[in-house]
Write an enzyme that holds these catalytic residues in place. Structure first.
Site, short mmCIF file in Angstrom:
data_model
loop_
_atom_site.label_atom_id
_atom_site.label_comp_id
_atom_site.label_asym_id
_atom_site.label_seq_id
_atom_site.Cartn_x
_atom_site.Cartn_y
_atom_site.Cartn_z
N ARG A 23 0.82 -1.22 0.00
CA ARG A 23 0.00 0.00 0.00
C ARG A 23 0.85 1.26 0.00
O ARG A 23 0.42 2.30 0.50
CB ARG A 23 -0.97 0.02 1.19
N ARG A 27 -3.00 6.65 0.95
CA ARG A 27 -3.51 7.80 1.69
C ARG A 27 -2.51 8.47 2.62
O ARG A 27 -2.75 9.60 3.06
CB ARG A 27 -4.76 7.39 2.49
N ARG A 36 -6.63 12.55 -5.28
CA ARG A 36 -7.95 11.97 -5.05
C ARG A 36 -9.01 13.05 -4.86
O ARG A 36 -10.13 12.92 -5.35
CB ARG A 36 -7.93 11.04 -3.83
N ASP A 73 -7.16 -2.60 -7.18
CA ASP A 73 -7.84 -3.22 -6.05
C ASP A 73 -8.10 -4.68 -6.36
O ASP A 73 -8.31 -5.05 -7.53
CB ASP A 73 -9.16 -2.51 -5.77
N TYR A 147 -15.50 -11.84 -0.34
CA TYR A 147 -16.21 -10.61 -0.68
C TYR A 147 -17.38 -10.89 -1.62
O TYR A 147 -18.45 -10.27 -1.50
CB TYR A 147 -15.26 -9.61 -1.33
#
Length: 341
Positions: A23, A27, A36, A73, A147
């Site tokens: 990652r 963020r 973003r 993703d 998921y």
């Protein structure tokens, strides 16, 4: 010349160690947050290949990591298989219809949803120097299936585990379908320029041993075999988070070229129990990187020393946290790059 990361994944014991962070494009970076805010939601970024390429490159420009990991993703695969995908603020991803309520046959596949990801890979590869290895990735079938069945993430994958017990044939069909699309997806990334690929099995730790063999080891072995047949020489990294004592069996039986070690595993145990000479990746606790200080330096050196006698890619035991200070990353990189064993 290939980068040192690619050399390590192919079995060379290189010092200083190559380093990248799971990652790493995300963020915690102010440049990511700015982009973003300009472009909109997460899925919009993933499907804007110019933006996704820029995000993939941001941590390379800032830190000079040895590997660039594709910004995308793991749920792109079920999205291409025909489920709707949305990312809800503060709640995470949602897939519909849930396979707890619908059948696999009811989905209308949209394979074109994979194409923009390949465009991102090609743009990143064109922008990278040869010294930086481009890593593609996909979710492993078990984690992706959790998921797809539940429609969202869950703490213990209760619904999916129950389905796998109650309807083994039906759940096997889901796993098989995800496996085949994943092979296609990773192959497309490699053809677009990825030099190695990683399989993320984020929820493998909730499975009992027999189920781990069936739903984690078997499909990952199928993917690794197919990638090796289609793309000889392209390394596959397997990362079964939470595997614990089952990690050595995963390393032996899946055929992956390197294995990721999460932060819950003692590196001394891993160095002893994993196959001799097999490249390992990991395994600093992301919370330690968040905390920083002398303990960060001490634990990073302990990991480096422990894996000194085998090929090793320095990484975290899972993804970097969004509140991680940039200065802590810089301190970690200084430690790793100064180490000579």
């Amino acid at each position: 010349m290939p980068g040192t990361l690619l050399n390590v994944l192919k079995g060379e014991n290189v010092k200083p160690r190559p380093v990248w962070l799971m990652r790493q494009a995300g963020r915690y970076l102010p440049e990511y947050r700015a982009l973003r805010a300009e472009k909109g939601g997460f899925l919009a970024l993933v499907y804007d290949s110019d933006a996704a390429a820029e995000i993939t490159l941001q941590p390379i420009h800032r830190f000079g990591f040895d590997g660039a990991i594709l910004f995308s993703d793991i749920l792109i695969v079920p999205y291409a298989m025909g489920q709707d995908l949305a990312f809800l603020a503060g709640e995470g991803p949602r897939l519909s219809p849930r396979l707890a309520d619908a059948t696999l046959a009811s989905l209308d596949a949209v394979p074109g949803r994979l194409s923009p990801i390949y465009e991102t890979v090609a743009k990143v590869r064109a922008a990278l120097g040869q010294e930086t290895t481009l890593l593609g990735f996909a979710g492993s079938p078990w984690t992706v299936a959790t998921y797809m069945v539940a429609g969202e993430g869950s703490r213990d994958q209760h619904e999916t585990r129950a389905m796998a017990y109650a309807d083994q044939a039906g759940f096997q069909a889901i796993i098989d379908a995800v496996t085949e699309v994943t092979i296609t997806y990773l192959s497309g990334q490699i053809e677009a320029g990825a030099e190695a690929v990683q399989l993320f099995d984020s929820w493998s730790g909730t499975l009992a041993p027999a189920e781990f063999e069936r739903w984690v080891i078997a499909p990952n072995a199928r993917i690794a075999e197919a990638i090796h047949q289609r793309h000889p020489g392209v390394p596959v990294i397997g990362f079964p988070k939470g595997a614990g004592e089952k990690l050595p069996a995963y390393a032996r039986e899946t055929g992956v070229d390197a294995v990721g070690v999460d932060e819950t595993i003692d590196p001394i145990w891993a160095a002893r129990e994993l196959p001799a000479g097999m490249p390992v990746q990991g395994n600093l606790d992301p919370l330690l990187l968040l905390a920083g200080g002398e303990e960060l330096d001490r634990q990073a050196r302990r990991i480096l020393d422990t894996f000194a006698d085998r090929p090793h890619v320095f990484n975290l035991g899972h993804g970097i946290g969004q509140h991680t200070p940039i200065a802590h990353v810089e301190c970690l990189l200084a430690t790793v790059r100064a180490w000579q064993g």
